[in-house]
Design a protein around this motif. Structure first.
Motif, PDB file in Angstrom:
ATOM      1  N   TYR A   6      24.483 -23.498  -6.826  1.00 32.71           N
ATOM      2  CA  TYR A   6      23.547 -22.854  -5.927  1.00 32.71           C
ATOM      3  C   TYR A   6      23.821 -23.199  -4.467  1.00 32.71           C
ATOM      4  O   TYR A   6      24.288 -24.287  -4.156  1.00 32.71           O
ATOM      5  N   PRO A   7      23.495 -22.275  -3.560  1.00 34.51           N
ATOM      6  CA  PRO A   7      23.606 -22.591  -2.137  1.00 34.51           C
ATOM      7  C   PRO A   7      22.486 -23.537  -1.727  1.00 34.51           C
ATOM      8  O   PRO A   7      21.448 -23.610  -2.383  1.00 34.51           O
ATOM      9  N   THR A   8      22.695 -24.248  -0.638  1.00 31.50           N
ATOM     10  CA  THR A   8      21.635 -25.084  -0.092  1.00 31.50           C
ATOM     11  C   THR A   8      20.527 -24.186   0.441  1.00 31.50           C
ATOM     12  O   THR A   8      20.793 -23.143   1.027  1.00 31.50           O
ATOM     13  N   VAL A   9      19.294 -24.580   0.211  1.00 29.67           N
ATOM     14  CA  VAL A   9      18.163 -23.776   0.663  1.00 29.67           C
ATOM     15  C   VAL A   9      17.320 -24.580   1.642  1.00 29.67           C
ATOM     16  O   VAL A   9      17.415 -25.811   1.701  1.00 29.67           O
ATOM     17  N   ARG A  10      16.508 -23.854   2.407  1.00 32.34           N
ATOM     18  CA  ARG A  10      15.622 -24.516   3.358  1.00 32.34           C
ATOM     19  C   ARG A  10      14.194 -24.019   3.179  1.00 32.34           C
ATOM     20  O   ARG A  10      13.965 -22.824   2.949  1.00 32.34           O
ATOM     21  N   VAL A  61       8.103 -20.405   4.676  1.00 31.46           N
ATOM     22  CA  VAL A  61       9.267 -19.522   4.634  1.00 31.46           C
ATOM     23  C   VAL A  61      10.367 -20.219   3.848  1.00 31.46           C
ATOM     24  O   VAL A  61      10.683 -21.381   4.098  1.00 31.46           O
ATOM     25  N   PHE A  62      10.951 -19.492   2.893  1.00 28.13           N
ATOM     26  CA  PHE A  62      11.973 -20.047   2.005  1.00 28.13           C
ATOM     27  C   PHE A  62      13.291 -19.322   2.247  1.00 28.13           C
ATOM     28  O   PHE A  62      13.367 -18.099   2.118  1.00 28.13           O
ATOM     29  N   HIS A  63      14.337 -20.087   2.626  1.00 28.23           N
ATOM     30  CA  HIS A  63      15.655 -19.527   2.914  1.00 28.23           C
ATOM     31  C   HIS A  63      16.630 -19.885   1.794  1.00 28.23           C
ATOM     32  O   HIS A  63      16.738 -21.050   1.402  1.00 28.23           O
ATOM     33  N   VAL A  64      17.353 -18.896   1.295  1.00 28.92           N
ATOM     34  CA  VAL A  64      18.449 -19.124   0.351  1.00 28.92           C
ATOM     35  C   VAL A  64      19.656 -18.385   0.913  1.00 28.92           C
ATOM     36  O   VAL A  64      19.767 -17.161   0.792  1.00 28.92           O
ATOM     37  N   GLY A  65      20.530 -19.144   1.575  1.00 25.67           N
ATOM     38  CA  GLY A  65      21.647 -18.497   2.255  1.00 25.67           C
ATOM     39  C   GLY A  65      21.103 -17.547   3.309  1.00 25.67           C
ATOM     40  O   GLY A  65      20.219 -17.897   4.096  1.00 25.67           O
ATOM     41  N   PRO A  66      21.564 -16.284   3.317  1.00 26.30           N
ATOM     42  CA  PRO A  66      21.092 -15.313   4.315  1.00 26.30           C
ATOM     43  C   PRO A  66      19.744 -14.680   3.954  1.00 26.30           C
ATOM     44  O   PRO A  66      19.140 -13.994   4.774  1.00 26.30           O
ATOM     45  N   GLU A  67      19.261 -14.894   2.738  1.00 22.14           N
ATOM     46  CA  GLU A  67      18.022 -14.258   2.302  1.00 22.14           C
ATOM     47  C   GLU A  67      16.811 -15.115   2.647  1.00 22.14           C
ATOM     48  O   GLU A  67      16.856 -16.346   2.581  1.00 22.14           O
ATOM     49  N   VAL A  68      15.733 -14.431   2.968  1.00 20.64           N
ATOM     50  CA  VAL A  68      14.504 -15.104   3.391  1.00 20.64           C
ATOM     51  C   VAL A  68      13.324 -14.527   2.622  1.00 20.64           C
ATOM     52  O   VAL A  68      13.252 -13.316   2.407  1.00 20.64           O
ATOM     53  N   LEU A 108       6.520 -16.148  -3.565  1.00 17.38           N
ATOM     54  CA  LEU A 108       7.545 -17.153  -3.279  1.00 17.38           C
ATOM     55  C   LEU A 108       8.164 -17.683  -4.561  1.00 17.38           C
ATOM     56  O   LEU A 108       9.390 -17.806  -4.676  1.00 17.38           O
ATOM     57  N   LEU A 109       7.330 -17.996  -5.534  1.00 13.82           N
ATOM     58  CA  LEU A 109       7.848 -18.562  -6.779  1.00 13.82           C
ATOM     59  C   LEU A 109       8.612 -17.529  -7.599  1.00 13.82           C
ATOM     60  O   LEU A 109       9.581 -17.873  -8.287  1.00 13.82           O
ATOM     61  N   ARG A 110       8.208 -16.260  -7.503  1.00 13.29           N
ATOM     62  CA  ARG A 110       8.999 -15.217  -8.164  1.00 13.29           C
ATOM     63  C   ARG A 110      10.373 -15.098  -7.531  1.00 13.29           C
ATOM     64  O   ARG A 110      11.379 -14.890  -8.218  1.00 13.29           O
ATOM     65  N   PHE A 111      10.419 -15.230  -6.200  1.00 18.20           N
ATOM     66  CA  PHE A 111      11.702 -15.189  -5.491  1.00 18.20           C
ATOM     67  C   PHE A 111      12.598 -16.350  -5.945  1.00 18.20           C
ATOM     68  O   PHE A 111      13.784 -16.174  -6.220  1.00 18.20           O
ATOM     69  N   ILE A 112      12.011 -17.549  -6.062  1.00 21.75           N
ATOM     70  CA  ILE A 112      12.779 -18.713  -6.514  1.00 21.75           C
ATOM     71  C   ILE A 112      13.244 -18.511  -7.947  1.00 21.75           C
ATOM     72  O   ILE A 112      14.382 -18.831  -8.303  1.00 21.75           O
ATOM     73  N   SER A 136      14.009 -15.770  -9.371  1.00 23.28           N
ATOM     74  CA  SER A 136      15.121 -14.817  -9.404  1.00 23.28           C
ATOM     75  C   SER A 136      16.413 -15.443  -8.909  1.00 23.28           C
ATOM     76  O   SER A 136      17.507 -15.073  -9.357  1.00 23.28           O
ATOM     77  N   LYS A 137      16.318 -16.384  -7.963  1.00 21.26           N
ATOM     78  CA  LYS A 137      17.515 -17.004  -7.406  1.00 21.26           C
ATOM     79  C   LYS A 137      18.015 -18.183  -8.236  1.00 21.26           C
ATOM     80  O   LYS A 137      19.206 -18.494  -8.238  1.00 21.26           O
TER      81      LYS A 137
END
Length: 336
Positions: free
Chosen positions: A24-28, A73-80, A88-92, A94-95
């Motif tokens: 996985y990419p680093t997330v912020r 705000v949750f960042h995964v690479g270029p996606e926000v 937010l948790l649905r987004f996580i 999926s990633k």
């Protein structure tokens, strides 16, 4: 507990999901340390508990109504992603689809029994679970110490023998403090509720508290003697075996005590028929009595729970009506 939060400070946490550093990419995660949603999201990702982490509606509402809470705000690479807790948790999900095994989640985050159980019963059972885990860990640790009898551990992170004994003593002292505060909480909050409905209902549990206190303090004194004895002395290993025996005895007594409370005493709370206001007030008192446990020892308490149960504990913290106390507890979760 004083408010140790600075409401204007943003939380910026760089996260690499456990077991996923090479995939996985680093997330912020950006948000406020005051935010229940930020604490939930960070905990869920770091501890593989995304499917179980569904912030209760009441918690989400408190975030929305707070003046100084920065949007999460949750960042995964270029996606926000941002928005509600569920989005937010649905987004996580999926990633990071393999962060954890799916669980059946109901609105509110628990099963039928958990939904109907008193809040003070839930917090008591979760504390029993954590203390049981820590006792098992301490017993395994002292058995290993006794077997090695002064020899250094294989893992260099443990340090020298003396360093390990100091760490062991610190860990037991933390557990002792949690156990003592838990007993005080039961005697000041839980037992009076039972006794008001049926005088003497908690008598046996009180007697067991009084029985175990000298044993716990005695173990602490033995650990002190281990710390000052020369590891080459003839009675050193004997002292370690004595310590192991005492800890195993304490483990057995506590396990039986917790089981009896969980199966015999706590279920009676339903018959007491506390009102919602009384139940929430009792939960508030639990947090107030156990200040150490819900302050600097909150990390220690959560370590003793599997992720899905730690999330349930966050649910209970989010119900704290004292905003200052709740934010102070949240800071401990954010730093966790």
């Amino acid at each position: 507990m004083g408010n140790c939060l600075r409401s204007s400070e943003k939380l910026t946490a760089e996260i690499v999901p456990h077991g996923g550093a090479t995939v996985y990419p680093t997330v912020r995660l950006h948000g406020s340390p005051n935010s229940i949603l930020a604490a939930y999201t960070r905990f869920a990702v770091l501890h593989n508990a995304v499917p179980a982490a569904r912030p209760p509606p009441r918690a989400a509402a408190r975030d929305v109504g707070s003046e100084n809470v920065v949007p999460v705000v949750f960042h995964v690479g270029p996606e926000v992603a941002s928005g509600s807790g569920d989005s937010l948790l649905r987004f996580i999900d999926s990633k990071f689809p393999d962060l954890a095994e799916p669980v059946v989640a109901t609105e509110g985050g628990g099963g039928r029994e958990e939904e109907t159980a008193s809040l003070v019963v839930r917090v008591t059972r979760l504390q029993h679970e954590s203390m049981t885990w820590h006792l098992e860990r301490i017993v395994r640790w002292v058995e290993d110490l006794a077997t090695r009898g002064g020899l250094r551990a294989v893992d260099p992170k443990v340090g020298t023998w003396k360093m390990e004994v100091v760490k062991f003593g610190r860990s037991y002292s933390q557990l002792l403090e949690v156990m003592l505060e838990h007993a005080q909480m039961e005697e000041r909050v839980l037992f009076p509720i039972f006794d008001s409905a049926d005088r003497g209902l908690s008598k046996a549990a009180k007697e067991e508290h009084a029985r175990d206190l000298p044993i716990m303090n005695g173990i602490k004194e033995i650990i002190k003697s281990v710390g000052v004895l020369d590891s080459r002395s003839p009675n050193y290993r004997e002292t370690l075996y004595n310590l192991s025996t005492r800890l195993k005895s304490l483990q057995g007594l506590c396990k039986q005590h917790f089981m009896e409370e969980d199966s015999e005493l706590l279920p009676i709370m339903e018959a007491v028929e506390l009102s919602k206001e009384q139940d929430e007030s009792a939960l508030e008192q639990c947090f107030a009595v156990m200040q150490g446990t819900h302050g600097r020892l909150l990390k220690f308490l959560l370590e003793g729970l599997p992720p899905h149960d730690a999330v349930k504990y966050l649910d209970l913290i989010s119900m704290c009506r004292d905003k200052e106390r709740m934010e102070s507890m949240l800071r401990m979760v954010v730093e966790y």
